[in-house]
Design a protein around this motif. Structure first.
Motif, short mmCIF file in Angstrom:
data_model
loop_
_atom_site.label_atom_id
_atom_site.label_comp_id
_atom_site.label_asym_id
_atom_site.label_seq_id
_atom_site.Cartn_x
_atom_site.Cartn_y
_atom_site.Cartn_z
N LEU A 140 -10.12 12.38 -6.49
CA LEU A 140 -9.04 13.28 -6.92
C LEU A 140 -7.74 12.96 -6.19
CD1 LEU A 140 -10.89 16.72 -7.00
CD2 LEU A 140 -9.96 15.50 -8.97
N VAL A 141 -7.84 12.78 -4.88
CA VAL A 141 -6.64 12.47 -4.09
C VAL A 141 -6.12 11.08 -4.47
CG1 VAL A 141 -5.70 12.19 -1.78
CG2 VAL A 141 -7.37 14.01 -2.23
N ARG A 142 -7.02 10.13 -4.67
CA ARG A 142 -6.59 8.78 -5.09
C ARG A 142 -5.81 8.85 -6.40
NH1 ARG A 142 -11.23 5.95 -6.07
NH2 ARG A 142 -11.44 5.43 -3.88
N GLN A 143 -6.28 9.64 -7.33
CA GLN A 143 -5.58 9.75 -8.61
C GLN A 143 -4.19 10.35 -8.41
OE1 GLN A 143 -6.78 8.56 -11.69
NE2 GLN A 143 -4.60 8.77 -12.07
N ALA A 144 -4.09 11.34 -7.52
CA ALA A 144 -2.77 11.92 -7.22
C ALA A 144 -1.84 10.87 -6.63
CB ALA A 144 -2.93 13.11 -6.26
N VAL A 145 -2.37 10.02 -5.76
CA VAL A 145 -1.57 8.95 -5.16
C VAL A 145 -1.12 7.97 -6.24
CG1 VAL A 145 -1.69 6.92 -3.64
CG2 VAL A 145 -2.58 9.14 -2.86
N ARG A 182 -6.39 8.71 6.23
CA ARG A 182 -7.51 7.78 6.40
C ARG A 182 -7.26 6.45 5.66
NH1 ARG A 182 -11.98 11.04 4.92
NH2 ARG A 182 -11.83 11.81 7.04
N HIS A 183 -6.49 6.49 4.59
CA HIS A 183 -6.25 5.30 3.78
C HIS A 183 -4.83 4.78 4.01
CE1 HIS A 183 -9.67 7.16 1.70
NE2 HIS A 183 -9.97 5.93 1.37
N ALA A 184 -4.73 3.76 4.83
CA ALA A 184 -3.42 3.20 5.16
C ALA A 184 -2.66 2.74 3.91
CB ALA A 184 -3.58 2.03 6.13
N GLU A 185 -3.40 2.31 2.90
CA GLU A 185 -2.76 1.82 1.68
C GLU A 185 -2.16 2.94 0.83
OE1 GLU A 185 -7.15 2.42 0.62
OE2 GLU A 185 -6.00 1.86 2.38
N TRP A 186 -2.39 4.19 1.19
CA TRP A 186 -1.81 5.32 0.46
C TRP A 186 -0.57 5.88 1.15
CZ3 TRP A 186 -6.75 8.70 -0.69
CH2 TRP A 186 -7.62 7.97 -1.51
#
Length: 69
Positions: free
Chosen positions: A31-36, A59-63
């Motif tokens: 869900l958070v990935r989709q928001a990003v 936690r995800h440097a790429e975000w």
């Protein structure tokens, strides 16, 4: 996940919940990935007020590119 727009260039994530049956399957992370991904596509930044969303983005440097500083 619930969020609100604060103007045209900002999204505030204020809640994320996954049903008990789906916990442990990375549904919240998706869900958070989709928001990003949506934020990138729309050229907006995110303020993750909800602790889970904030932790996922940290936690995800790429975000980090969509995180409002």
């Amino acid at each position: 996940m619930t969020y609100r727009r604060a103007g045209q260039k900002l999204i505030i994530i204020d809640y994320t919940e996954v049903s008990t049956a789906l916990r442990g399957r990375k549904v919240g992370e998706r869900l958070v990935r989709q928001a990003v991904e949506d934020a990138r596509r729309e050229g907006v930044t995110i303020i993750p007020l909800y602790p889970f969303a904030k932790a996922q983005i940290e936690r995800h440097a790429e975000w980090q590119d969509v995180l409002r500083r």
